[in-house]
Write an enzyme that holds these catalytic residues in place. Sequence first.
Site, PDB file in Angstrom:
ATOM      1  N   GLY A 157       0.683  -1.344  -0.071  1.00  0.00           N
ATOM      2  CA  GLY A 157       0.234   0.425   0.173  1.00  0.00           C
ATOM      3  C   GLY A 157       0.317   1.316  -0.205  1.00  0.00           C
ATOM      4  O   GLY A 157       0.370   2.486  -0.138  1.00  0.00           O
ATOM      5  N   HIS A 158       1.663   0.722   0.128  1.00  0.00           N
ATOM      6  CA  HIS A 158       3.293   2.155   0.319  1.00  0.00           C
ATOM      7  C   HIS A 158       3.280   2.695  -1.318  1.00  0.00           C
ATOM      8  O   HIS A 158       4.955   3.375  -0.772  1.00  0.00           O
ATOM      9  CB  HIS A 158       3.993   2.338   0.971  1.00  0.00           C
ATOM     10  CG  HIS A 158       3.676   1.752   2.327  1.00  0.00           C
ATOM     11  ND1 HIS A 158       2.582   2.607   3.108  1.00  0.00           N
ATOM     12  CD2 HIS A 158       3.861   0.900   3.386  1.00  0.00           C
ATOM     13  CE1 HIS A 158       2.445   2.221   4.272  1.00  0.00           C
ATOM     14  NE2 HIS A 158       2.583   1.595   4.226  1.00  0.00           N
ATOM     15  N   LYS A 192      11.252  -0.477   9.450  1.00  0.00           N
ATOM     16  CA  LYS A 192      10.053   1.404   9.529  1.00  0.00           C
ATOM     17  C   LYS A 192       9.580   0.526  11.339  1.00  0.00           C
ATOM     18  O   LYS A 192       9.795  -0.142  11.816  1.00  0.00           O
ATOM     19  CB  LYS A 192       9.250   1.496   9.040  1.00  0.00           C
ATOM     20  CG  LYS A 192       9.944   2.138   7.494  1.00  0.00           C
ATOM     21  CD  LYS A 192       8.427   2.482   6.485  1.00  0.00           C
ATOM     22  CE  LYS A 192       7.128   1.353   6.279  1.00  0.00           C
ATOM     23  NZ  LYS A 192       7.632   0.264   5.939  1.00  0.00           N
ATOM     24  N   ASP A 233       6.572  -4.801  12.182  1.00  0.00           N
ATOM     25  CA  ASP A 233       7.038  -4.799  11.472  1.00  0.00           C
ATOM     26  C   ASP A 233       9.048  -5.197  12.050  1.00  0.00           C
ATOM     27  O   ASP A 233       9.512  -6.087  11.733  1.00  0.00           O
ATOM     28  CB  ASP A 233       7.997  -3.503  10.829  1.00  0.00           C
ATOM     29  CG  ASP A 233       6.971  -3.424   9.656  1.00  0.00           C
ATOM     30  OD1 ASP A 233       5.595  -3.761   9.475  1.00  0.00           O
ATOM     31  OD2 ASP A 233       7.370  -2.364   8.694  1.00  0.00           O
ATOM     32  N   HIS A 239      -0.331   4.726   7.944  1.00  0.00           N
ATOM     33  CA  HIS A 239      -1.692   3.947   7.774  1.00  0.00           C
ATOM     34  C   HIS A 239      -2.829   4.267   8.406  1.00  0.00           C
ATOM     35  O   HIS A 239      -3.418   3.466   8.657  1.00  0.00           O
ATOM     36  CB  HIS A 239      -1.159   3.199   9.183  1.00  0.00           C
ATOM     37  CG  HIS A 239       0.235   1.707   8.869  1.00  0.00           C
ATOM     38  ND1 HIS A 239       1.147   2.044   9.343  1.00  0.00           N
ATOM     39  CD2 HIS A 239       0.427   1.021   7.060  1.00  0.00           C
ATOM     40  CE1 HIS A 239       2.630   1.711   8.831  1.00  0.00           C
ATOM     41  NE2 HIS A 239       1.810   0.661   8.058  1.00  0.00           N
TER      42      HIS A 239
END
Length: 329
Positions: free
Chosen positions: A55-56, A104, A109, A218
């Site tokens: 989505g990035h 990140k 993550d 997000h």
Amino acid sequence: MKKIINNPSHVVDEMLEGFAYANSDLIKRVPDTTVIVKKSLEKGKVGLVSGGGSGHEPSHAGFVGKGMLTAAVAGEVFTSPSPDQVLEGIRAADQGEGVLLIIKNYSGDVMNFEMAAELAETEDITVKQVIVDDDIAVEDSTHTNGRRGVAGTIIMHKLLGAAAEQGSSLTELKQLGDELVKQIKTIGVALTPATVPEVGKPGFTLDSDEMEYGVGIHGEPGYRRESLKSSRAIADELIAQLKKEYQWAQGESFGLLVNGLGATPLMEQYLFINDVREKLEQEGITIKFKKVGSLMTSLDMAGVSMTLVKIKDDKWLEYWSHPVEVVGW
């Protein structure tokens, strides 16, 4: 929700297939994984691996290739890849001199990449990591202990990628990454929210005349919501926040990244960087390198982020200008 998709549950897999097909001259997909790896590996070089939720785009697969990342690992939309997926990325990137993970700062993550690193160590792959926490908007936010990692990650890919290609060791890359993290700071503003395909509705709401400073990539909350302002006023606010962080003095040198969050036309990004330029000139700040583009996006969110990196070593300028062969740069 209007999106060009098939089954919302298959978006990431189909996107990766399309990405690998469209860019088969530079990269390939590791079969049965969510890993994109550069087509030609160089033995004797440290491997660089990054990744995170999808989505990035073009992050992170768009920065795989000569001069930047060795491999990128994709999770589901706004969701960390699993430890097993990250382990596949480490294996794919290992060229005999160890692997550096660029992570990140989101709880999922960090946990999953660290677990993968431990698994890789059992396979005699030496792994180190750098955690990027450049977003100065809020100290703790959704899914985060400490500050979030956002568009400053792209600068890490660029500078560390150049250093790795020039032969820096894993220890040297770790030291450089840790120093860069201290000097990279980002802040952004959202004009509209993002819509995750499987959810089917925006992650938050903003009235047609509202914007929010400091929203995360997000959709995490920012630090202030107010009526829509001009580009110049937005630049003034973001620069004021960055100045507070850096406590800069006239004549100091920085690199600059203006990043579109997904639905912001380049026309507006170029207009915005012009306002940033004027304000930074008034502050007496020298910009040594600059970049504009939608590089760390949030699906269809409208808005921009601004990243500065304080130049502590002229070698960083050399790394910035080092040529790359990647899709997203």
